[in-house]
Design an enzyme around this catalytic site. Structure first.
Site, PDB file in Angstrom:
ATOM      1  N   LYS A 183       2.523  -3.523   6.624  1.00 40.54           N
ATOM      2  CA  LYS A 183       2.915  -3.580   5.208  1.00 40.54           C
ATOM      3  C   LYS A 183       4.416  -3.364   5.081  1.00 40.54           C
ATOM      4  O   LYS A 183       5.116  -4.089   4.373  1.00 40.54           O
ATOM      5  CB  LYS A 183       2.163  -2.523   4.396  1.00 40.54           C
ATOM      6  CG  LYS A 183       0.675  -2.736   4.275  1.00 40.54           C
ATOM      7  CD  LYS A 183       0.342  -4.040   3.556  1.00 40.54           C
ATOM      8  CE  LYS A 183      -1.153  -4.182   3.315  1.00 40.54           C
ATOM      9  NZ  LYS A 183      -1.491  -5.477   2.669  1.00 40.54           N
ATOM     10  N   SER A 239       0.830  -1.207   0.000  1.00 39.31           N
ATOM     11  CA  SER A 239       0.000   0.000   0.000  1.00 39.31           C
ATOM     12  C   SER A 239       0.858   1.247   0.000  1.00 39.31           C
ATOM     13  O   SER A 239       1.929   1.275   0.604  1.00 39.31           O
ATOM     14  CB  SER A 239      -0.893  -0.005   1.251  1.00 39.31           C
ATOM     15  OG  SER A 239      -1.517   1.260   1.428  1.00 39.31           O
ATOM     16  N   TYR A 270      -1.381  -0.554  10.776  1.00 38.75           N
ATOM     17  CA  TYR A 270      -1.711  -1.241   9.514  1.00 38.75           C
ATOM     18  C   TYR A 270      -0.587  -1.001   8.499  1.00 38.75           C
ATOM     19  O   TYR A 270      -0.025  -1.930   7.933  1.00 38.75           O
ATOM     20  CB  TYR A 270      -3.045  -0.753   8.944  1.00 38.75           C
ATOM     21  CG  TYR A 270      -3.176  -1.027   7.477  1.00 38.75           C
ATOM     22  CD1 TYR A 270      -2.984  -0.013   6.533  1.00 38.75           C
ATOM     23  CD2 TYR A 270      -3.434  -2.319   7.014  1.00 38.75           C
ATOM     24  CE1 TYR A 270      -3.068  -0.276   5.183  1.00 38.75           C
ATOM     25  CE2 TYR A 270      -3.517  -2.583   5.663  1.00 38.75           C
ATOM     26  CZ  TYR A 270      -3.335  -1.551   4.761  1.00 38.75           C
ATOM     27  OH  TYR A 270      -3.398  -1.826   3.409  1.00 38.75           O
TER      28      TYR A 270
HETATM   29  C1  WQD Z   1      -9.321   9.590   0.943  1.00 37.34           C
HETATM   30  C2  WQD Z   1      -9.491  11.070   1.238  1.00 37.34           C
HETATM   31  C3  WQD Z   1      -9.822  11.596   3.547  1.00 37.34           C
HETATM   32  C4  WQD Z   1     -13.752   9.710   3.970  1.00 37.34           C
HETATM   33  C5  WQD Z   1      -6.917   4.567   2.862  1.00 37.34           C
HETATM   34  C6  WQD Z   1      -5.975   3.748   3.676  1.00 37.34           C
HETATM   35  C7  WQD Z   1      -4.921   3.165   2.777  1.00 37.34           C
HETATM   36  C8  WQD Z   1      -5.552   2.402   1.642  1.00 37.34           C
HETATM   37  C9  WQD Z   1      -6.528   3.265   0.882  1.00 37.34           C
HETATM   38  C10 WQD Z   1      -5.512   0.064   2.215  1.00 37.34           C
HETATM   39  C11 WQD Z   1      -8.747  11.505   2.494  1.00 37.34           C
HETATM   40  C12 WQD Z   1     -11.047  11.968   2.723  1.00 37.34           C
HETATM   41  C13 WQD Z   1     -12.550  10.155   3.415  1.00 37.34           C
HETATM   42  C14 WQD Z   1     -14.695  10.663   4.436  1.00 37.34           C
HETATM   43  C15 WQD Z   1     -13.217  12.438   3.774  1.00 37.34           C
HETATM   44  N1  WQD Z   1      -6.190   1.244   2.132  1.00 37.34           N
HETATM   45  N2  WQD Z   1     -12.302  11.495   3.316  1.00 37.34           N
HETATM   46  N3  WQD Z   1     -14.382  11.999   4.308  1.00 37.34           N
HETATM   47  O1  WQD Z   1      -7.020   7.525   3.731  1.00 37.34           O
HETATM   48  O2  WQD Z   1      -6.100   7.952   1.386  1.00 37.34           O
HETATM   49  O3  WQD Z   1      -6.222   5.630   2.269  1.00 37.34           O
HETATM   50  O4  WQD Z   1      -7.480   3.766   1.852  1.00 37.34           O
HETATM   51  O5  WQD Z   1      -4.421  -0.193   1.793  1.00 37.34           O
HETATM   52  O6  WQD Z   1      -4.112   2.302   3.542  1.00 37.34           O
HETATM   53  O7  WQD Z   1      -5.339   4.615   4.602  1.00 37.34           O
HETATM   54  O8  WQD Z   1      -8.307   6.813   1.652  1.00 37.34           O
HETATM   55  O9  WQD Z   1     -10.669   6.900   1.060  1.00 37.34           O
HETATM   56  O10 WQD Z   1     -10.035   6.882   3.532  1.00 37.34           O
HETATM   57  O11 WQD Z   1      -9.617   8.905   2.159  1.00 37.34           O
HETATM   58  O12 WQD Z   1     -12.951  13.650   3.680  1.00 37.34           O
HETATM   59  O13 WQD Z   1     -15.794  10.327   4.956  1.00 37.34           O
HETATM   60  O14 WQD Z   1     -10.874  11.334   1.468  1.00 37.34           O
HETATM   61  O15 WQD Z   1      -9.547  12.605   4.522  1.00 37.34           O
HETATM   62  O16 WQD Z   1      -8.227  12.784   2.277  1.00 37.34           O
HETATM   63  P1  WQD Z   1      -6.881   7.095   2.318  1.00 37.34           P
HETATM   64  P2  WQD Z   1      -9.739   7.320   2.139  1.00 37.34           P
END
Ligand code: WQD
Length: 337
Positions: A153, A125, A149
């Site tokens: 990785k 990741s 997490y």
């Molecule tokens: C994306 C953006 C949030 C939800 C995660 C894991 C990573 C990988 C992919 C496994 C961010 C914003 C989100 C919400 C928001 N998973 N957001 N309101 O955090 O980049 O990565 O998923 O491998 O390990 O950490 O993805 O989709 O959670 O967030 O504003 O209700 O959307 O702050 O900027 P992220 P995400």
């Protein structure tokens, strides 16, 4: 044709890889404990491809079960998806994530060695790039994890690197995913997390489907074009094809590739793209930042483009269209609202 074992193969990424492999004529075996996926995925993979993967329900943390199942098949290569992937749960209950992700991987390596299978692709990741200060992010960017997490990785990558140093018969490819999104165009498989989703895309489709009344945008005071975080969303089908490319371009030793589109979109841009594609308004409110979020993350995918002859082809609009199609056809998902 070769037989490929997918650990965690009924999950979001694994099921899409299973479809691509079956359609290319590979034999596919899936080991999964179904802790974060549904057995019905096998039926849907069969509807899409006309072929049913072999399946064994097991927990990779049980060495005896894994060894007994592994020797039932003539496995040529393994793609290791299985693992706990909730960042939040890894913070509140770190030992569960460390034990599950590390023990399952160590067991898998031991069983593969015992049976002389030394071709492995590991599902990693971009979260290991949590300290990135320069963009786009290349594979040379130093890795550091800011949550348990992500640390599993990073640790697993280091274990796998050490294994290839100790035994040069191993071919181990690390695929660092940026932000997987979208779904198969059939709408039969897609992202279907247990409990209330935390990733942006299932929240957007849940709001569109009126499961949730609005999105909380976690902060608009970041140093970005519109103050919201920027991410590299990659269509899950592009990601699946990246695994096929890694399988067909098996390299010796230990190799790492970023699988991303190379394009970054902000949270607000992503919401707007979804609205434009579907014609559905997505209400949101700006709230406090989410702990652990980094302002910007997007890939330099040149190494994978060149060495794997792979490139993400599908757009953010394709991801929005396919994620919405999946949500519409699977209203039973995200049941815990
Ligand atoms: C994306 C953006 C949030 C939800 C995660 C894991 C990573 C990988 C992919 C496994 C961010 C914003 C989100 C919400 C928001 N998973 N957001 N309101 O955090 O980049 O990565 O998923 O491998 O390990 O950490 O993805 O989709 O959670 O967030 O504003 O209700 O959307 O702050 O900027 P992220 P995400």
């Amino acid at each position: 044709m070769k037989t490929i074992l997918l650990t965690g193969g009924t999950g979001f990424i694994g099921s899409h890889v299973a479809v691509e492999l079956l359609q290319l004529g590979y034999n596919v075996v899936i080991f999964d404990n179904l802790s974060n996926s549904k057995i019905e995925v096998l039926d849907r993979v069969e509807v899409i491809t006309g072929k049913r993967p072999s399946f064994v329900k097991l927990d990779l943390c049980n060495y005896e079960d894994l060894d007994k199942a592994f020797k039932m098949y003539r496995i040529d290569s393994v793609i290791h998806f299985a693992g706990l992937k909730s960042v939040g749960e890894s913070v509140t209950k770190p030992l569960d994530t460390y034990e599950n992700n590390l023990v399952s991987t160590i067991n898998l390596i031991k069983v593969m060695s015992t049976h002389g299978v030394k071709n492995l692709i590991f599902s990693s990741s971009a979260t290991v790039y949590s300290s990135a200060k320069h963009f786009p992010v290349s594979e040379e960017t130093p890795t550091i994890a800011i949550n348990p997490y992500g640390n599993t990785k990073k640790i697993i990558e280091e274990i796998l690197s050490d294994i290839t140093i100790a035994d040069n018969e191993w071919s181990i490819t690390i695929l660092r995913y940026f932000n997987p999104a979208g779904a198969h165009s059939s709408g039969l498989i897609g992202e279907d997390p247990n409990g209330i989703p935390t990733n942006l895309f299932p929240i957007i489709t849940g709001v569109a489907n009126r499961k949730y009344d609005r999105i909380k945008v976690f902060g608009n005071d970041y140093p970005t074009k519109d103050g919201t975080c920027i991410r590299d969303y990659i269509h899950v089908v592009d990601l699946a094809k990246g695994h096929v490319a890694a399988l067909t371009n098996t390299l010796n030793g230990y190799n790492v590739f970023n699988l991303g589109s190379g394009v970054g979109y902000s949270v607000l841009e992503t919401i707007k793209a979804f609205e434009n594609v579907t014609g559905i308004e997505i209400p949101y409110e700006i709230t406090a930042r989410r702990t652990g979020d980094i302002p910007v993350s997007y890939a330099d995918p040149q190494k994978a483009n060149k060495q794997l002859d792979w490139k993400a082809e599908l757009s953010l609009e394709d991801m929005c269209r396919d994620a919405w199609n999946w949500q519409l056809k699977n209203n039973n998902m995200n049941n815990s609202n």
